[in-house]
Design an enzyme around this catalytic site. Structure first.
Site, PDB file in Angstrom:
ATOM      1  N   HIS A 314       0.847  -1.154  -0.295  1.00 28.12           N
ATOM      2  CA  HIS A 314      -0.342   0.148  -0.027  1.00 28.12           C
ATOM      3  C   HIS A 314       0.922   1.437  -0.058  1.00 28.12           C
ATOM      4  O   HIS A 314       1.474   1.009   0.549  1.00 28.12           O
ATOM      5  CB  HIS A 314      -1.058   0.193   1.230  1.00 28.12           C
ATOM      6  CG  HIS A 314      -0.505   0.082   2.765  1.00 28.12           C
ATOM      7  ND1 HIS A 314      -0.527   1.111   3.250  1.00 28.12           N
ATOM      8  CD2 HIS A 314      -0.237  -0.928   3.089  1.00 28.12           C
ATOM      9  CE1 HIS A 314      -0.392   0.355   4.222  1.00 28.12           C
ATOM     10  NE2 HIS A 314      -0.124  -0.394   4.825  1.00 28.12           N
ATOM     11  N   ASP A 326       5.708   0.991   7.507  1.00 27.97           N
ATOM     12  CA  ASP A 326       3.912   0.738   6.818  1.00 27.97           C
ATOM     13  C   ASP A 326       3.564   1.840   5.905  1.00 27.97           C
ATOM     14  O   ASP A 326       3.243   2.819   6.467  1.00 27.97           O
ATOM     15  CB  ASP A 326       3.703   0.831   8.405  1.00 27.97           C
ATOM     16  CG  ASP A 326       2.460   0.336   8.474  1.00 27.97           C
ATOM     17  OD1 ASP A 326       1.811  -0.442   6.809  1.00 27.97           O
ATOM     18  OD2 ASP A 326       1.028   0.406   9.101  1.00 27.97           O
ATOM     19  N   GLU A 358      -5.725   1.986   2.094  1.00 31.50           N
ATOM     20  CA  GLU A 358      -5.022   0.941   3.178  1.00 31.50           C
ATOM     21  C   GLU A 358      -5.454   1.185   4.318  1.00 31.50           C
ATOM     22  O   GLU A 358      -6.330   0.215   4.819  1.00 31.50           O
ATOM     23  CB  GLU A 358      -4.043   0.270   2.615  1.00 31.50           C
ATOM     24  CG  GLU A 358      -3.537  -1.488   3.193  1.00 31.50           C
ATOM     25  CD  GLU A 358      -2.964  -1.275   5.199  1.00 31.50           C
ATOM     26  OE1 GLU A 358      -2.975  -2.414   5.000  1.00 31.50           O
ATOM     27  OE2 GLU A 358      -3.230  -0.258   5.165  1.00 31.50           O
ATOM     28  N   GLU A 359      -4.823   2.337   4.992  1.00 27.06           N
ATOM     29  CA  GLU A 359      -5.230   2.751   6.273  1.00 27.06           C
ATOM     30  C   GLU A 359      -6.593   3.005   6.431  1.00 27.06           C
ATOM     31  O   GLU A 359      -6.429   2.814   7.650  1.00 27.06           O
ATOM     32  CB  GLU A 359      -4.067   3.556   6.120  1.00 27.06           C
ATOM     33  CG  GLU A 359      -2.219   3.059   6.284  1.00 27.06           C
ATOM     34  CD  GLU A 359      -1.722   2.021   7.443  1.00 27.06           C
ATOM     35  OE1 GLU A 359      -2.955   1.513   8.316  1.00 27.06           O
ATOM     36  OE2 GLU A 359      -0.807   2.356   7.862  1.00 27.06           O
ATOM     37  N   ASP A 387       3.143  -6.155   3.005  1.00 27.55           N
ATOM     38  CA  ASP A 387       3.272  -4.687   4.138  1.00 27.55           C
ATOM     39  C   ASP A 387       4.094  -5.069   5.232  1.00 27.55           C
ATOM     40  O   ASP A 387       3.809  -5.719   5.755  1.00 27.55           O
ATOM     41  CB  ASP A 387       1.929  -5.244   4.553  1.00 27.55           C
ATOM     42  CG  ASP A 387       1.600  -3.590   5.276  1.00 27.55           C
ATOM     43  OD1 ASP A 387       2.077  -2.841   5.679  1.00 27.55           O
ATOM     44  OD2 ASP A 387      -0.027  -3.566   5.200  1.00 27.55           O
ATOM     45  N   HIS A 472       2.528   3.398  13.295  1.00 27.55           N
ATOM     46  CA  HIS A 472       1.439   4.442  13.382  1.00 27.55           C
ATOM     47  C   HIS A 472       1.790   5.461  14.122  1.00 27.55           C
ATOM     48  O   HIS A 472       0.751   6.176  15.131  1.00 27.55           O
ATOM     49  CB  HIS A 472       0.289   3.831  13.737  1.00 27.55           C
ATOM     50  CG  HIS A 472      -0.287   2.789  12.804  1.00 27.55           C
ATOM     51  ND1 HIS A 472      -1.696   2.967  12.819  1.00 27.55           N
ATOM     52  CD2 HIS A 472       0.307   2.511  11.154  1.00 27.55           C
ATOM     53  CE1 HIS A 472      -2.172   1.542  11.206  1.00 27.55           C
ATOM     54  NE2 HIS A 472      -0.665   1.400  10.706  1.00 27.55           N
TER      55      HIS A 472
END
Length: 537
Positions: A314, A326, A358-359, A387, A472
């Protein structure tokens, strides 16, 4: 006659400017006398500066039919740490385009950082137009943000520990409302018919236990029966954290919704038992919006179009940070493998994909997979999800697919990864499909799928420490990468591409019917409890 590198550089310069690499300027003939060396007019080069010389010499184009056939080891040998590092820094610089708007680097959809990321990927393929056909798939991604919320005791003003707001929750102005327990998990209309509905203009809050159906269904039904907000409590007694969930796409009945741990839920039920009019203060400032974005698809021009090897990563990050692990790491790995594959001939068509949003809930990959025609679907022999390839405290994770519960071929893909790690004397961990990455849409539509990862917020099984301390977060930058894991997994990606681009021998044939036609957002019992990073049930 002996020429120095300086003289060769001059020759290359003149040859290029005369339009032919085969024209040798006359000043290299021995009879030619030059009063002042021509090198004086050009940048000075050291004799050992071969890279500068090479930069001035046009690289020959090798026709496809003259290229060697793809071999795993040869493709792996072309993967270099320096290339991964350079691309990682490029992505971080692109994330910084968002700083004026967000106050920090990010590649979240709709940001300049994400737009620049997509431009960057497309620019890479501009230099490979003789090998790839590139297309864009535009779609509207549902996004939103919780700015603030408040759930507290109306009388004491005390808030509740580990309360979380559900993603894609609509806003509501602050109000005091009676808390009403809804029986039987609140998944059917009869559950709400059994309680006294709110009177006209009366604001009440529904208290519902987690379970059986998606959170969005509970919120929609509560809103339909007149409740102004919803509190969902966890059904796992050992849970201490709040519910990190999403409501999915809102309807006209969806209401503001928060989640609380099991113990808090039981305490609220006890408060209702002591006082039938027990009330809470509830407020939420939030918004939900649609953002136009794009998937990027790059198909090899060559290879059997009825036996497609598909792989994806992604292109976006969360808003909180630049997302270099990520999933910048997956994006980087795919780009580098795609570049190096151009040196080889292949038997089967290869499809590289960079999914957007994607997130936000696997939106790009699901949009792609659910919009395939039956014929297009049947041509994809396997999808490989990449990923988070380089978590700092990594473990080598393989999705534990099997052909009984997943489309046939998923287990063979898993075994390819297992065999690779074993051959390199590396420990690996099998992890379940849980719905947190882009394989979901493919599995739900009958396409064999799997992948590898290096872990997120959980602890490493070997040392007990978190796998990615910056998951994140703002610190998910270039310093958050394990280069050992990064190079190993990128070489494994190259191995997977080379293997299936060469042959699907021993790989199950595709089933003609789609595996499961389900709506992962609104199904009563979704196959996976997660949608990306969010719980949905």
């Amino acid at each position: 006659m002996h020429f120095s590198l300086k003289q060769l550089a001059v020759a290359a310069f003149y040859a290029t400017n005369l339009g032919s690499a085969y024209v040798i300027p006359q000043f290299f003939q021995e009879a030619f006398q030059q009063e002042e060396p021509i090198e004086n007019y050009l940048p000075q080069l050291n004799d050992d500066d071969s890279s500068a010389v090479a930069a001035n010499i046009p690289k020959p184009h090798i026709p496809y039919f003259m290229k060697p056939h793809v071999e795993s080891e040869k493709l792996q040998d072309k993967i270099k740490v320096d290339d991964l590092n350079a691309t990682a820094w490029d992505l971080y610089r692109l994330a910084n385009y968002s700083t004026p708007d967000y106050g920090h680097p990010t590649r979240v959809i709709g940001s300049k950082g994400h737009n620049k990321t997509m431009e960057y990927i497309l620019n890479v393929f501009d230099d490979m137009q003789d090998y790839y056909d590139v297309s864009l798939q535009e779609f509207e991604a549902l996004s939103g943000k919780i700015i603030s919320f408040n759930l507290s005791d109306a009388e004491t003003g005390k808030s509740f520990a580990n309360t979380t707001a559900f993603a894609l929750s609509p806003p509501v102005d602050g109000f005091v409302g009676k808390l009403v327990e809804i029986p039987n998990l609140g998944c059917e209309e009869k559950d709400y018919a059994s309680v006294v509905p709110p009177r006209h203009n009366e604001k009440q809050i529904a208290l519902i236990e987690r379970g059986k159906c998606p959170f969005g269904d509970k919120s929609n039904l509560a809103g339909k029966f007149g409740f102004t907000a919803v509190v969902i409590y966890d059904n796992e007694p050992k849970s201490k954290e709040g519910l990190h969930g999403t409501l999915g796409e809102p309807t006209k009945h969806t209401v503001a919704t928060v989640g609380v741990p099991y113990k808090v839920g039981k305490k609220l039920i006890a408060n209702i038992a002591l006082n039938i009019d027990y009330s809470l203060y509830f407020a939420m400032d939030s918004y939900v919006e649609f953002i136009k974005t794009q998937n990027i698809i790059a198909d090899t021009k060559h290879g059997d179009p009825d036996n497609i090897v598909a792989l994806g990563a992604h292109s976006d990050s969360v808003e909180e940070g630049p997302g270099i692990n990520d999933d910048g790491s997956g994006t980087i790995s795919l780009l580098n493998v795609a570049k190096q594959l151009t040196h080889f001939k292949i038997n089967n068509k290869v499809r590289f994909a960079w999914w957007a949003a994607e997130e936000e809930g696997l939106l790009g990959s699901n949009f792609y997979a659910y919009n395939l025609t039956k014929e297009e679907n049947s041509k994809i022999r396997v999808f490989m999800d990449y990923d988070m390839m380089a978590s700092p405290n990594y473990e080598y994770e393989i999705y534990d697919a099997n052909n009984k519960e997943n489309p046939k071929g998923s287990e063979e893909l898993k075994n390819l990864y297992v065999d690779y790690y074993k051959a390199h004397h590396l420990n690996y961990t099998l992890v379940p499909f849980d719905g947190r990455s882009d394989y979901v849409g493919f599995i739900n539509n009958g396409i064999p799928a799997g992948g590898i990862a290096t872990g997120a917020e959980k602890n490493n099984v070997n040392n007990g420490k978190v796998l990615d301390r910056c998951y994140h977060q703002l610190c998910d930058d270039v310093s958050n990468l394990s280069w050992d894991a990064f190079i190993t997994n990128t070489k494994l990606i190259a191995h997977s591409v080379a293997t299936y681009a060469d042959s699907f021998e021993g790989f199950p044939k595709r089933e003609t019917q789609k595996h499961k036609e389900v709506d992962i957002l609104n199904a009563q019992q979704p196959q996976f409890k997660y949608r990306a990073d969010f719980l949905i049930i």
